[in-house]
Write a protein that holds these residues in place. Structure first.
Motif, PDB file in Angstrom:
ATOM      1  N   HIS A   1      -8.346  -8.660  -0.571  1.00  0.00           N
ATOM      2  CA  HIS A   1      -7.647  -8.744   0.706  1.00  0.00           C
ATOM      3  C   HIS A   1      -6.420  -9.636   0.526  1.00  0.00           C
ATOM      4  O   HIS A   1      -6.363 -10.447  -0.378  1.00  0.00           O
ATOM      5  CB  HIS A   1      -8.561  -9.300   1.790  1.00  0.00           C
ATOM      6  CG  HIS A   1      -9.796  -8.469   1.998  1.00  0.00           C
ATOM      7  ND1 HIS A   1      -9.793  -7.307   2.712  1.00  0.00           N
ATOM      8  CD2 HIS A   1     -11.064  -8.633   1.547  1.00  0.00           C
ATOM      9  CE1 HIS A   1     -10.999  -6.783   2.707  1.00  0.00           C
ATOM     10  NE2 HIS A   1     -11.796  -7.568   2.008  1.00  0.00           N
TER      11      HIS A   1
ATOM     12  N   ARG B   1       0.827  -1.211   0.000  1.00  0.00           N
ATOM     13  CA  ARG B   1       0.000   0.000   0.000  1.00  0.00           C
ATOM     14  C   ARG B   1       0.860   1.259   0.000  1.00  0.00           C
ATOM     15  O   ARG B   1       0.492   2.283  -0.582  1.00  0.00           O
ATOM     16  CB  ARG B   1      -0.952  -0.018   1.204  1.00  0.00           C
ATOM     17  CG  ARG B   1      -1.978   1.100   1.183  1.00  0.00           C
ATOM     18  CD  ARG B   1      -3.104   0.844   2.167  1.00  0.00           C
ATOM     19  NE  ARG B   1      -3.907  -0.302   1.769  1.00  0.00           N
ATOM     20  CZ  ARG B   1      -4.880  -0.250   0.874  1.00  0.00           C
ATOM     21  NH1 ARG B   1      -5.168   0.887   0.264  1.00  0.00           N
ATOM     22  NH2 ARG B   1      -5.577  -1.327   0.567  1.00  0.00           N
TER      23      ARG B   1
ATOM     24  N   GLY C   1      -6.198  -6.265  11.508  1.00  0.00           N
ATOM     25  CA  GLY C   1      -5.830  -6.168  10.099  1.00  0.00           C
ATOM     26  C   GLY C   1      -5.156  -7.397   9.543  1.00  0.00           C
ATOM     27  O   GLY C   1      -4.297  -7.305   8.663  1.00  0.00           O
TER      28      GLY C   1
ATOM     29  N   ARG D   1      -9.724  -1.116  -2.540  1.00  0.00           N
ATOM     30  CA  ARG D   1      -9.895  -2.203  -1.552  1.00  0.00           C
ATOM     31  C   ARG D   1     -10.768  -3.331  -2.100  1.00  0.00           C
ATOM     32  O   ARG D   1     -11.681  -3.818  -1.439  1.00  0.00           O
ATOM     33  CB  ARG D   1     -10.466  -1.659  -0.243  1.00  0.00           C
ATOM     34  CG  ARG D   1      -9.625  -0.542   0.354  1.00  0.00           C
ATOM     35  CD  ARG D   1     -10.181  -0.043   1.674  1.00  0.00           C
ATOM     36  NE  ARG D   1      -9.465   1.133   2.134  1.00  0.00           N
ATOM     37  CZ  ARG D   1      -8.312   1.120   2.806  1.00  0.00           C
ATOM     38  NH1 ARG D   1      -7.750  -0.034   3.100  1.00  0.00           N
ATOM     39  NH2 ARG D   1      -7.737   2.239   3.198  1.00  0.00           N
TER      40      ARG D   1
ATOM     41  N   GLY E   1      -4.560  -8.375   5.821  1.00  0.00           N
ATOM     42  CA  GLY E   1      -3.498  -7.714   5.076  1.00  0.00           C
ATOM     43  C   GLY E   1      -2.162  -8.392   5.272  1.00  0.00           C
ATOM     44  O   GLY E   1      -2.055  -9.410   5.961  1.00  0.00           O
TER      45      GLY E   1
ATOM     46  N   ARG F   1      -7.063   5.501   7.585  1.00  0.00           N
ATOM     47  CA  ARG F   1      -6.704   6.909   7.408  1.00  0.00           C
ATOM     48  C   ARG F   1      -7.576   7.817   8.255  1.00  0.00           C
ATOM     49  O   ARG F   1      -8.108   8.833   7.810  1.00  0.00           O
ATOM     50  CB  ARG F   1      -6.799   7.334   5.936  1.00  0.00           C
ATOM     51  CG  ARG F   1      -6.209   6.362   4.940  1.00  0.00           C
ATOM     52  CD  ARG F   1      -4.750   6.065   5.209  1.00  0.00           C
ATOM     53  NE  ARG F   1      -3.892   7.230   5.033  1.00  0.00           N
ATOM     54  CZ  ARG F   1      -2.580   7.241   5.320  1.00  0.00           C
ATOM     55  NH1 ARG F   1      -2.005   6.161   5.825  1.00  0.00           N
ATOM     56  NH2 ARG F   1      -1.856   8.314   5.116  1.00  0.00           N
TER      57      ARG F   1
ATOM     58  N   SER G   1      -2.705  -2.449  12.752  1.00  0.00           N
ATOM     59  CA  SER G   1      -2.357  -1.838  11.473  1.00  0.00           C
ATOM     60  C   SER G   1      -3.560  -1.150  10.841  1.00  0.00           C
ATOM     61  O   SER G   1      -3.471  -0.671   9.714  1.00  0.00           O
ATOM     62  CB  SER G   1      -1.822  -2.902  10.506  1.00  0.00           C
ATOM     63  OG  SER G   1      -2.805  -3.896  10.246  1.00  0.00           O
ATOM     64  N   VAL G   2      -4.680  -1.091  11.565  1.00  0.00           N
ATOM     65  CA  VAL G   2      -5.929  -0.557  11.021  1.00  0.00           C
ATOM     66  C   VAL G   2      -6.128   0.901  11.410  1.00  0.00           C
ATOM     67  O   VAL G   2      -6.414   1.765  10.584  1.00  0.00           O
ATOM     68  CB  VAL G   2      -7.134  -1.399  11.467  1.00  0.00           C
ATOM     69  CG1 VAL G   2      -8.431  -0.803  10.922  1.00  0.00           C
ATOM     70  CG2 VAL G   2      -6.975  -2.833  11.003  1.00  0.00           C
TER      71      VAL G   2
ATOM     72  N   GLY H   1       0.517   0.820  11.193  1.00  0.00           N
ATOM     73  CA  GLY H   1      -0.125   1.479  10.065  1.00  0.00           C
ATOM     74  C   GLY H   1      -1.469   2.050  10.447  1.00  0.00           C
ATOM     75  O   GLY H   1      -1.914   1.936  11.599  1.00  0.00           O
ATOM     76  N   ASN H   2      -2.120   2.672   9.479  1.00  0.00           N
ATOM     77  CA  ASN H   2      -3.432   3.283   9.693  1.00  0.00           C
ATOM     78  C   ASN H   2      -4.206   3.193   8.379  1.00  0.00           C
ATOM     79  O   ASN H   2      -4.374   4.170   7.658  1.00  0.00           O
ATOM     80  CB  ASN H   2      -3.257   4.740  10.128  1.00  0.00           C
ATOM     81  CG  ASN H   2      -4.577   5.427  10.433  1.00  0.00           C
ATOM     82  OD1 ASN H   2      -5.651   4.819  10.339  1.00  0.00           O
ATOM     83  ND2 ASN H   2      -4.506   6.696  10.791  1.00  0.00           N
ATOM     84  N   THR H   3      -4.662   1.985   8.063  1.00  0.00           N
ATOM     85  CA  THR H   3      -5.273   1.758   6.751  1.00  0.00           C
ATOM     86  C   THR H   3      -6.590   2.500   6.576  1.00  0.00           C
ATOM     87  O   THR H   3      -6.988   2.788   5.442  1.00  0.00           O
ATOM     88  CB  THR H   3      -5.512   0.255   6.507  1.00  0.00           C
ATOM     89  OG1 THR H   3      -6.339  -0.270   7.546  1.00  0.00           O
ATOM     90  CG2 THR H   3      -4.195  -0.501   6.484  1.00  0.00           C
TER      91      THR H   3
END
Length: 297
Positions: A290, A40, A135, A287, A138, A215, A188-189, A211-213
């Motif tokens: 997956h 990503r 997450g 998205r 992913g 956002r 990671s979400v 992470g911060n999928t």
């Protein structure tokens, strides 16, 4: 030789150009690329970098060595330029592997696997502890869940239903009411999922974000420090972890060996040829799948 470069066009963010074959610098080897993983972060870079910029971290290929007839399969972490026929990579980021045969799944491991290892090291010993991983449909989360379980943790996953696993699964929408406390959270979400996971964290526990999928801004309870005395919060970004002493080649070799023995699944769900790269980037942006994506080069 051919290489992927950015275009500046959001609808078709990459093109294949002819460029010069790289000349290896001190400590570097040339790797002929057979496949590469798509992350990503590379989607974000493709949208932001100036036209003509290079891309690519995850590389599966063989070492180019004119002095030897031996073909050596390798897994490598390139310096953002790995989507090409040939790439120069420092030996400290190249691991020689047993022949993977026709499989290209290994190409999805470098960034995800190295990030997962860095997160586990940041959290400290996890044997016998209850660990929540978000997450896990992913790349990073999926590898983290498997490695944490192999390290002796009692693992709970927050994942999409499309992610196949035998580990217990916690629905993200019901995290806050499960009543089960955890020692460590790997997230990671971000967003509300991280908030709900934090509510389950024991005092003196650890939350490691990778992470911060979604956002979204991070939200914690107003009195989070009082309610969770001694808790540690940290963020792991792989490329901030890669100092001179980082055991990248050793870690890649170890991850590759676990894959070869059937103990680690990179959860590759999409494989395309090189002409499908932009389709894959678009599907990643929307998205539509997956798991991990790999491009056969």
């Amino acid at each position: 030789m051919k290489a992927v470069v950015t275009t500046g066009d959001p609808q078709a963010p990459t093109r294949i150009d002819e460029i010069d074959v790289p000349v290896p610098g001190p400590g570097e080897v040339l790797v002929r690329v057979s496949a590469f993983g798509v992350n990503r972060g590379e989607l974000t870079r493709a949208q932001r970098l100036a036209p003509g910029s290079r891309l690519g971290w995850d590389v599966l290929g063989t070492i180019e060595d004119d002095s030897s007839a031996q073909v050596q399969p390798v897994l490598a972490l390139a310096d953002g330029n790995g989507w090409a026929d040939v790439v120069a990579v420092h030996r400290s980021r190249v691991a020689v592997l047993p022949d993977p045969g026709e499989s290209v799944d290994l190409a999805a491991l470098p960034v995800a696997g190295l990030t997962a290892l860095a997160a586990i090291r940041r959290a400290g010993p996890i044997i016998g502890k209850t660990v929540l991983v978000t997450g896990t449909s992913g790349g990073v989360g999926g590898v983290l869940a498997q490695l944490a379980a192999a390290a002796g943790a009692d693992v709970l996953e927050v994942r999409n239903r499309l992610s196949g696993t035998e580990l217990p699964v916690v629905d993200a929408n019901s995290l806050a009411v499960t009543g089960r406390e955890v020692d460590v959270v790997f997230d990671s979400v971000g967003g509300t999922v991280l908030h709900a996971a934090f509510e389950l964290l024991k005092p003196h526990g650890a939350l490691v974000s990778t992470g911060n999928t979604v956002r979204e801004p991070l939200h914690l309870p107003l009195d989070w420090g009082h309610r969770r005395p001694g808790v540690s919060l940290s963020y792991v970004h792989l490329f901030d972890e890669l100092g001179a002493a980082a055991p990248v080649a050793e870690d890649l070799r170890w991850l590759g060996a676990r894959w070869a023995s059937g103990q680690l699944d990179p959860r590759v769900t999409r494989v395309e040829d090189r002409d499908g790269l932009d389709r894959t980037l678009a599907a990643l942006r929307e998205r539509e799948f997956h798991g991990k994506a790999v491009i056969r080069w």
